[in-house]
Design an enzyme around this catalytic site. Structure first.
Site, PDB file in Angstrom:
ATOM      1  CG  ASP A   5      37.807  47.286 -13.577  1.00 29.36           C
ATOM      2  OD1 ASP A   5      37.637  47.084 -12.369  1.00 29.36           O
ATOM      3  OD2 ASP A   5      37.527  48.363 -14.143  1.00 29.36           O
ATOM      4  CD  GLU A  20      31.645  46.759  -9.047  1.00 23.17           C
ATOM      5  OE1 GLU A  20      31.416  47.617  -9.912  1.00 23.17           O
ATOM      6  OE2 GLU A  20      32.415  46.940  -8.092  1.00 23.17           O
TER       7      GLU A  20
END
Length: 495
Positions: free
Chosen positions: A33, A222
């Site tokens: 991420d 997301e």
């Protein structure tokens, strides 16, 4: 720290990041991420600290993400050699945010508050809310300025957001900051989830103002991203994986899509996708998470893929960060399709060896781990920031890419190190593990006490630009020794 020594080896092998490739960025640890912060011509990447999980028999098992409470930081000014700054303790009893249980998918920003530089780290407490930390430098020390979540279920405009996570932040030219976040798919709404949000941050960067506005991202799943290029705002995100009929203007499953606007809060126009799922490029899929940033006169995308996990032949779920180029079409400003690969990006400039270089700066490596070490002052008190060191065993090595020794070359080398076992020899070689030997640091066997020592050697034959290899071996007169050292920093002396 575990000081058990591995079996004696002649030379350990690199895995994951293979020379001359630039991807994944590091191979001694995972990092998912990614989010990028550029400060003083250096990019800092903040990453979810994926850590191996084990079953009762100590076999690696699939990542559950439930025990992640730290964020990893690496940085580089050349995009090939990366300094590991260790982990930020974010959530849990030992973290800065004791109220949080997890720290996923960070975002970072810099601004001046009352004339002083301040850095802000936003993170997801699983999918239930977003917290914020603050620090005087990009690497800490971090504190929780509000002692609670910044975005909660009570924040105006987020009541219907499935997942309150994956923040992104933009500080605009007028110093107004904006927070982007959200995700998830309400039942029966894969095509139009409407779970992406944007809202203004307060001048203090740790409060929100007004109401969160919907970003109507098609097939949203997301990973909010935001950047500004030529006065156009680009909102980027990962599309969902629902197997439903999609027209040709909709994003395929698990790809990075984007929308544009002339204002940071919209209205937004959907433009298409720019990065296919990692499975398309690397043969192993999973979620797709990214951040886009400029460094110098070029734009880049940081994204994760399970390439190191795949190379280690372990269960899935452990992600590593990669970089590739981002290019725009002239006139339209559309982002060209991005090609992910192992080669990665070109090194921006050579590494300067004539200033102190952190021992946790790594281009490529084999058998190397890094450790956060809490240092103490003269009064025996712990200081706030960690020293991050590399640990090498017999046969381990670190390689630095394109080190510029200049026309006159180097005359000496000093390493600040600590022996944990020994004796050992740190060999300095050019261009390969078995390349030209330019110097040797003799390391005595470990002694009691935590002091760092200076190891020195004269240098011959190091001129111009070469890859530099730091290789730890057993001395010829102690062939059965199993040396282990902690390398704090090093530097060369000019001839």
């Amino acid at each position: 720290m575990n000081n058990e020594m591995p079996p004696q080896v002649v030379r350990q092998q690199e895995i994951g990041k293979l020379r001359p490739n630039a991807n994944p960025l590091v191979a001694h640890k995972f990092g998912a991420d990614p989010y990028a912060l550029v400060h003083n011509n250096r990019v800092y990447l903040y990453m979810t600290s994926d850590k191996l999980e084990y079953d009762p028999d100590q076999n690696p098992q699939k990542n559950s993400y439930q025990s992640i409470n730290k964020i990893t930081v690496i940085s580089s000014e050349d995009l090939m050699n990366w300094t590991d700054h260790g982990e930020i303790k974010v959530a849990g009893p030992e973290g800065a945010a004791t109220w949080a249980s997890q720290s996923w998918a960070p975002a970072a920003a810099h601004c001046k508050i009352n004339g002083e530089d301040r850095f802000y780290l936003y993170f997801a407490n699983n999918a239930s809310g977003i917290g914020a930390l603050s620090a005087p430098t990009p690497t800490g020390p971090w504190s929780d300025p509000i002692g609670k979540e910044l975005v909660t279920r009570e924040t105006p405009g987020v009541e219907d957001v499935t997942w309150l996570f994956d923040p992104a932040v933009l500080v605009d030219d007028d110093n107004q900051a904006y927070l982007y976040f959200g995700g998830g798919v309400p039942k029966g709404k894969p095509e139009k989830p409407d779970t992406a949000r944007v809202m203004r941050l307060g001048a203090d960067m740790v409060s929100v103002e007004g109401k969160a506005e919907v970003i109507p991202a098609p097939f949203m799943f997301e990973n909010s991203g935001i950047h500004k290029y030529n006065n156009i705002y680009y909102y980027t995100y990962c599309s969902n994986f629902f197997q439903v009929e999609r027209d040709e203007d909709s994003p395929p499953p698990g790809e990075i899509a984007y929308m544009t606007s002339m204002h940071p809060m919209g209205p937004w126009t959907y433009q298409g996708t720019i990065l296919k799922n990692p499975g398309h490029f690397f043969g192993i899929g999973g979620n797709n998470h990214h951040a886009i940033f400029p460094l110098g006169d070029q734009w880049y995308i940081a994204y994760h893929a399970q390439t190191l996990c795949q190379a280690m032949d372990i269960p899935e779920g452990y992600r590593s960060t990669h970089l590739n180029l981002v290019e725009y079409e002239e006139g339209s400003g559309r982002i060209k399709s991005i090609q992910a690969d192992y080669a990665g990006v070109e090194q921006l400039k050579p590494l300067n060896p004539f200033h102190r270089v952190s021992g946790s700066t790594i281009g490529w490596s084999a058998g190397v781990t890094t450790h956060d070490m809490q240092e103490e002052n003269d009064q025996g008190q712990s200081v706030n920031q960690n020293t991050v060191v590399s640990q090498l065993h017999a046969g381990s090595w670190i390689a630095l890419s394109r080190v510029d020794f200049g026309e006159q070359g180097a005359a000496g080398f000093t390493a600040w190190l600590r022996s944990q076992a020994g004796p050992g020899v740190l060999e300095l070689r050019l261009d390969s593990v078995e390349g030209d030997l330019i110097g040797t640091v003799q390391i005595p066997a470990s002694e009691d006490g935590p002091e760092w020592t200076e190891g020195w050697t004269s240098i011959t034959g190091a001129e111009h630009v070469h890859d530099l290899y730091l290789v730890l071996k057993s001395p010829d007169n102690h062939p059965n020794s199993n040396p282990c050292i902690l390398l704090q920093q090093w530097t060369f002396e000019k001839a």
